[in-house]
Design a protein around this motif. Structure first.
Motif, short mmCIF file in Angstrom:
data_model
loop_
_atom_site.label_atom_id
_atom_site.label_comp_id
_atom_site.label_asym_id
_atom_site.label_seq_id
_atom_site.Cartn_x
_atom_site.Cartn_y
_atom_site.Cartn_z
N VAL A 75 -95.90 -21.59 12.50
CA VAL A 75 -94.89 -20.66 11.95
C VAL A 75 -94.85 -20.75 10.42
O VAL A 75 -94.91 -19.73 9.72
N PHE A 76 -94.77 -21.97 9.89
CA PHE A 76 -94.68 -22.12 8.44
C PHE A 76 -95.98 -21.67 7.75
O PHE A 76 -95.95 -21.12 6.64
N SER A 77 -97.10 -21.90 8.41
CA SER A 77 -98.39 -21.48 7.83
C SER A 77 -98.50 -19.97 7.79
O SER A 77 -99.02 -19.40 6.81
N VAL A 78 -98.03 -19.30 8.83
CA VAL A 78 -98.08 -17.83 8.85
C VAL A 78 -97.16 -17.25 7.77
O VAL A 78 -97.54 -16.29 7.07
N ILE A 79 -95.97 -17.82 7.62
CA ILE A 79 -95.03 -17.32 6.60
C ILE A 79 -95.63 -17.49 5.21
O ILE A 79 -95.69 -16.54 4.41
N ALA A 80 -96.09 -18.71 4.91
CA ALA A 80 -96.68 -18.96 3.59
C ALA A 80 -97.97 -18.17 3.40
O ALA A 80 -98.23 -17.64 2.32
N GLY A 81 -98.79 -18.08 4.45
CA GLY A 81 -100.03 -17.33 4.36
C GLY A 81 -99.80 -15.85 4.12
O GLY A 81 -100.57 -15.19 3.41
N THR A 82 -98.72 -15.30 4.70
CA THR A 82 -98.39 -13.89 4.49
C THR A 82 -97.99 -13.64 3.03
O THR A 82 -98.39 -12.63 2.43
N ILE A 83 -97.22 -14.55 2.46
CA ILE A 83 -96.82 -14.42 1.05
C ILE A 83 -98.05 -14.49 0.15
O ILE A 83 -98.23 -13.66 -0.76
N ILE A 84 -98.91 -15.48 0.40
CA ILE A 84 -100.15 -15.61 -0.38
C ILE A 84 -101.02 -14.36 -0.21
O ILE A 84 -101.54 -13.80 -1.18
N ALA A 156 -104.77 -11.40 3.40
CA ALA A 156 -104.99 -10.54 2.23
C ALA A 156 -105.85 -9.34 2.60
O ALA A 156 -105.55 -8.20 2.19
N GLU A 157 -106.90 -9.56 3.37
CA GLU A 157 -107.77 -8.45 3.77
C GLU A 157 -107.06 -7.51 4.75
O GLU A 157 -107.27 -6.31 4.73
N ILE A 158 -106.21 -8.08 5.60
CA ILE A 158 -105.44 -7.25 6.54
C ILE A 158 -104.51 -6.31 5.77
O ILE A 158 -104.44 -5.10 6.03
N ILE A 159 -103.77 -6.88 4.81
CA ILE A 159 -102.81 -6.08 4.04
C ILE A 159 -103.54 -5.07 3.15
O ILE A 159 -103.12 -3.91 3.04
N ARG A 160 -104.63 -5.50 2.52
CA ARG A 160 -105.39 -4.60 1.65
C ARG A 160 -105.90 -3.39 2.44
O ARG A 160 -105.78 -2.24 2.00
N ALA A 161 -106.47 -3.66 3.61
CA ALA A 161 -106.99 -2.56 4.44
C ALA A 161 -105.87 -1.64 4.90
O ALA A 161 -106.05 -0.41 4.97
N SER A 162 -104.71 -2.20 5.22
CA SER A 162 -103.57 -1.38 5.67
C SER A 162 -103.04 -0.51 4.54
O SER A 162 -102.65 0.65 4.76
N ILE A 163 -103.01 -1.05 3.32
CA ILE A 163 -102.55 -0.26 2.17
C ILE A 163 -103.52 0.88 1.89
O ILE A 163 -103.11 2.03 1.65
N LEU A 164 -104.82 0.58 1.96
CA LEU A 164 -105.82 1.62 1.70
C LEU A 164 -105.85 2.68 2.79
O LEU A 164 -106.34 3.79 2.57
N ALA A 165 -105.34 2.33 3.98
CA ALA A 165 -105.31 3.29 5.08
C ALA A 165 -104.23 4.35 4.89
O ALA A 165 -104.27 5.41 5.52
N VAL A 166 -103.25 4.08 4.02
CA VAL A 166 -102.21 5.06 3.73
C VAL A 166 -102.82 6.19 2.89
O VAL A 166 -103.60 5.94 1.97
N ASP A 167 -102.48 7.41 3.25
CA ASP A 167 -103.06 8.58 2.55
C ASP A 167 -102.85 8.48 1.04
O ASP A 167 -101.75 8.16 0.57
N ARG A 168 -103.88 8.75 0.29
CA ARG A 168 -103.84 8.64 -1.16
C ARG A 168 -102.80 9.58 -1.77
O ARG A 168 -102.23 9.32 -2.84
N GLY A 169 -102.54 10.67 -1.08
CA GLY A 169 -101.56 11.63 -1.57
C GLY A 169 -100.15 11.07 -1.67
O GLY A 169 -99.32 11.58 -2.45
#
Length: 272
Positions: A75-84, A156-169
């Motif tokens: 649990v603590f690793s996921v929380i800290a890892g999500t912030i990082i 980081a790669e999960i969040i980056r890919a999810s942000i890029l999946a949002v329409d650029r418009g």
């Protein structure tokens, strides 16, 4: 959801139920073999081993305490890892938009390459036996630190890919309304990306739960090491390690079921 994915999850659930049913049946036979009039050398051996492994000296408490340590680390690793991961993902998104922060951009690229390119167990041992070799530090804290650093690279790669999946418009619309880049990202982009991030984060949680078993390499008394401690005391490797495997299986099946429900709920909200 694709039909093959539904079949995969259905067979996984059936397999888990059959495993638990088999273990429950064997346990009942072992416990009540005298009342049932069954006298088998194998059952008597299992009964003796079961008593020595779990009942004698309250050894089952080792598994209980080990499970709590495993959940704590996860649990603590996921929380800290999500912030990082969030911080690293934002740097990568800025880089993709041509906005370079020299030190942070270079550091992020090196971080992702090194952490994703080396095994988690090696990172854990370097941190404990290398960096903190001369420091009296809590092993659980070291495990949380190591798994947070490791998880952060994948998140980081999960969040980056999810942000890029949002329409650029969406970004262009926010900027057209006069919103700063940071406000547009916070108020418009990230809430939409969250729907893609959440199921993937739960899958990362499941993966990390199983990866924490390598914490035994630095003598953390997690679930895996607790089973091994029972084996070392009773010289019976089968039942303690089988119990550990079944506990992991129960946790993973439960979490997978929650992820499936979450995905269905998010899909229904998209169709409204």
């Amino acid at each position: 959801m694709p039909s093959d994915q539904i079949k995969y999850k259905r067979w996984g659930a059936i397999l888990a139920l059959l495993s638990f049913a088999l273990v429950a049946a064997v346990s009942l036979l072992v416990a009540f073999q005298d009342q049932l009039g069954i006298h088998s050398t194998l059952l008597m051996t299992l009964q003796t081993n079961f008593y020595n492994d779990f009942i004698k000296a309250d050894r089952y408490l080792l598994l209980v305490n080990g499970l709590l340590v495993t959940l704590q680390i996860t649990v603590f690793s996921v929380i800290a890892g999500t912030i990082i991961g969030l911080c690293l993902a934002l740097v990568k998104v800025l880089e993709g938009n041509g906005k370079y922060i020299f030190f942070l951009t270079r550091f992020t690229n090196i971080y992702l390459t090194v952490i994703r390119g080396t095994p988690a167990v090696v990172q854990l041992m370097i941190i404990y036996y290398g960096i903190f070799a001369s420091v009296n530090i809590d092993k659980i804290f070291v495990a949380i630190l190591a798994f947070s650093i490791n998880s952060g690279a994948y998140v980081a790669e999960i969040i980056r890919a999810s942000i890029l999946a949002v329409d650029r418009g969406q970004m262009e619309a926010g900027r057209t309304l006069g919103l700063p880049y940071g406000t547009t990202m916070k108020k418009i982009i990230l809430p939409q990306a969250f729907k893609n991030i959440l199921p993937a984060l739960f899958n990362e949680l499941i993966t990390l739960l199983k990866e924490t078993s390598v914490a035994a390499f630095i003598a953390v008394a997690d679930l895996t090491r607790s089973g091994d401690m029972i084996r070392a005391k009773t010289y019976d490797p089968f039942l303690p390690l089988l119990a550990v495997a079944l506990i992991y299986l129960a946790l993973v099946v439960g979490m997978t079921h929650l992820v499936g429900r979450l995905e269905r709920r998010l899909r229904r909200s998209d169709n409204r």
